[in-house]
Design a protein around this motif. Structure first.
Motif, PDB file in Angstrom:
ATOM      1  N   THR A   1       0.834  -1.210   0.000  1.00 54.90           N
ATOM      2  CA  THR A   1       0.000   0.000   0.000  1.00 54.90           C
ATOM      3  C   THR A   1       0.863   1.252   0.000  1.00 54.90           C
ATOM      4  OG1 THR A   1      -1.776  -1.155   1.184  1.00 54.90           O
ATOM      5  CG2 THR A   1      -1.806   1.255   1.241  1.00 54.90           C
ATOM      6  N   LEU A   2       1.929   1.258   0.780  1.00 53.84           N
ATOM      7  CA  LEU A   2       2.846   2.401   0.797  1.00 53.84           C
ATOM      8  C   LEU A   2       3.494   2.595  -0.571  1.00 53.84           C
ATOM      9  CD1 LEU A   2       4.640   2.059   4.261  1.00 53.84           C
ATOM     10  CD2 LEU A   2       3.101   3.891   3.531  1.00 53.84           C
TER      11      LEU A   2
ATOM     12  N   LYS B   1      -5.554  -0.771  -0.381  1.00 54.01           N
ATOM     13  CA  LYS B   1      -6.165  -1.098   0.915  1.00 54.01           C
ATOM     14  C   LYS B   1      -7.359  -2.017   0.716  1.00 54.01           C
ATOM     15  CE  LYS B   1      -6.612   1.388   4.472  1.00 54.01           C
ATOM     16  NZ  LYS B   1      -7.025   2.410   5.472  1.00 54.01           N
TER      17      LYS B   1
ATOM     18  N   THR C   1       0.968   4.067  -2.971  1.00 51.05           N
ATOM     19  CA  THR C   1       0.707   5.469  -2.652  1.00 51.05           C
ATOM     20  C   THR C   1       1.791   6.370  -3.229  1.00 51.05           C
ATOM     21  OG1 THR C   1      -0.380   4.806  -0.592  1.00 51.05           O
ATOM     22  CG2 THR C   1       0.301   7.104  -0.779  1.00 51.05           C
TER      23      THR C   1
ATOM     24  N   GLN D   1      -6.603  11.915 -11.590  1.00 51.12           N
ATOM     25  CA  GLN D   1      -5.148  11.935 -11.468  1.00 51.12           C
ATOM     26  C   GLN D   1      -4.504  12.706 -12.628  1.00 51.12           C
ATOM     27  OE1 GLN D   1      -3.642   8.075 -10.473  1.00 51.12           O
ATOM     28  NE2 GLN D   1      -1.564   8.556 -11.100  1.00 51.12           N
TER      29      GLN D   1
ATOM     30  N   ALA E   1      -1.979   9.638  -5.306  1.00 48.29           N
ATOM     31  CA  ALA E   1      -1.597   8.988  -4.049  1.00 48.29           C
ATOM     32  C   ALA E   1      -2.819   8.452  -3.317  1.00 48.29           C
ATOM     33  CB  ALA E   1      -0.846   9.978  -3.166  1.00 48.29           C
ATOM     34  N   TYR E   2      -3.862   9.265  -3.234  1.00 49.87           N
ATOM     35  CA  TYR E   2      -5.072   8.884  -2.496  1.00 49.87           C
ATOM     36  C   TYR E   2      -5.772   7.691  -3.143  1.00 49.87           C
ATOM     37  CZ  TYR E   2      -9.693   9.289  -0.363  1.00 49.87           C
ATOM     38  OH  TYR E   2     -10.855   9.036   0.305  1.00 49.87           O
ATOM     39  N   THR E   3      -5.904   7.737  -4.480  1.00 45.92           N
ATOM     40  CA  THR E   3      -6.599   6.669  -5.191  1.00 45.92           C
ATOM     41  C   THR E   3      -5.838   5.356  -5.118  1.00 45.92           C
ATOM     42  OG1 THR E   3      -7.541   8.285  -6.725  1.00 45.92           O
ATOM     43  CG2 THR E   3      -7.603   5.982  -7.399  1.00 45.92           C
ATOM     44  N   ASN E   4      -4.545   5.400  -5.353  1.00 41.49           N
ATOM     45  CA  ASN E   4      -3.752   4.174  -5.287  1.00 41.49           C
ATOM     46  C   ASN E   4      -3.772   3.567  -3.892  1.00 41.49           C
ATOM     47  OD1 ASN E   4      -3.147   4.665  -7.943  1.00 41.49           O
ATOM     48  ND2 ASN E   4      -0.924   4.511  -7.682  1.00 41.49           N
ATOM     49  N   ARG E   5      -3.693   4.418  -2.896  1.00 40.90           N
ATOM     50  CA  ARG E   5      -3.732   3.927  -1.511  1.00 40.90           C
ATOM     51  C   ARG E   5      -5.057   3.217  -1.247  1.00 40.90           C
ATOM     52  NH1 ARG E   5      -5.484   5.807   3.529  1.00 40.90           N
ATOM     53  NH2 ARG E   5      -4.185   5.116   5.293  1.00 40.90           N
TER      54      ARG E   5
END
Length: 274
Positions: free
Chosen positions: A118-119, A250, A122, A231, A242-246
């Protein structure tokens, strides 16, 4: 996830308690807020606003997913890292470096792997968000592949080998579940819960239900396509990426942890005669 078994394996009572936790999660997944459905744009609208280059990348992902199911391809992960995490976690609890591992050990390895993936996703989303639509075309297949690898690693944590074809099919079903709306989640949970384990015959039946695995890509686009388009906005794309990929990773890793965890619990209960 509240099982604590030290260096040994769980009792039947502990396994049943853990199973109840997973079943509560499944029930929650079947009762998602209405916003989950309202937030998805129809396919036709996405077709009109999604740039051609994104369609092309999704087409490539479709072909690669087919290859993954058949032979693993470039997305097949090695189990060495997962094995090291399991051994280290078990040794920390006073157990031997080799298995069988307790559910607590498996949970710890799965959570660590999920956090790392996840990191990474992000950071990747923030980086590709800088370049707008051009780097977006790179980000989509990269996150798609990252999701597949994360699911496999979590599956390995719970003792399921992605070199087996039926396990690669299950990987795809987990990914499909993570990307589906409430109706899709209900259907996939029912299918997973009813599906017989292992065997080439079961694998072939699962392949036919995936319908050439095109539905996985369609669901993937339906869920994430509009979010990924944000994006492409200059500067703001860094945040949205960053928000969407995280969020994507998750959802994928949470589904993988719960669905593989349930399979391992049921297998152990069966072994104990419960």
């Amino acid at each position: 996830m509240s099982i604590h078994a030290g260096g040994g394996l769980e009792t039947a009572a502990q396994l049943k308690s853990a199973l109840a936790e997973v079943e509560k999660w499944e029930k929650d997944q079947k009762n998602l807020m209405i916003w989950d459905r309202l937030s998805r744009l129809p396919f036709k609208m996405l077709d009109k606003i999604t740039p051609r280059i994104v369609h092309e990348k999704l087409g490539v992902a479709l072909d690669e997913l087919g290859g993954y199911i058949q032979n693993g391809g470039k997305y097949l992960v090695a189990g060495r890292k997962v094995g090291q995490l399991l051994a280290a976690s078990n040794a920390k609890r006073g157990g031997p470096e080799s298995g069988p591992y307790s559910l607590a050990v498996m949970d710890e390895a799965a959570r660590k792997l999920a956090g790392e993936r996840t990191l990474f996703a992000t950071a990747q989303g923030a980086t590709t968000g800088i370049g707008g639509i051009f780097t977006l075309a790179v980000d989509i297949p990269a996150v798609f592949g990252l999701s597949l690898k994360a699911i496999q690693e979590i599956g390995l944590s719970y003792g399921f080998d992605p070199t087996l074809k039926e396990e690669r099919i299950f990987t795809v079903k987990v990914m499909q579940f993570a990307s589906s709306d409430i109706v899709g989640k209900r259907a996939i949970l029912e299918e997973i819960n009813q599906q017989a384990s292992a065997g080439e015959e079961a694998a072939q039946a699962a392949i036919s239900r995936i319908q050439g695995w095109r539905e996985v890509i369609s669901v993937y686009r339906d869920n994430w396509g509009w979010k990924k388009l944000l994006q492409a906005i200059p500067v703001a794309g860094i945040f949205f990426g960053a928000y969407t990929n995280r969020g994507m990773l998750k959802d994928v890793t949470e589904a993988a942890e719960m669905l593989y965890r349930k399979r391992r619990i049921l297998a152990r209960l069966a072994e104990s005669g419960e």
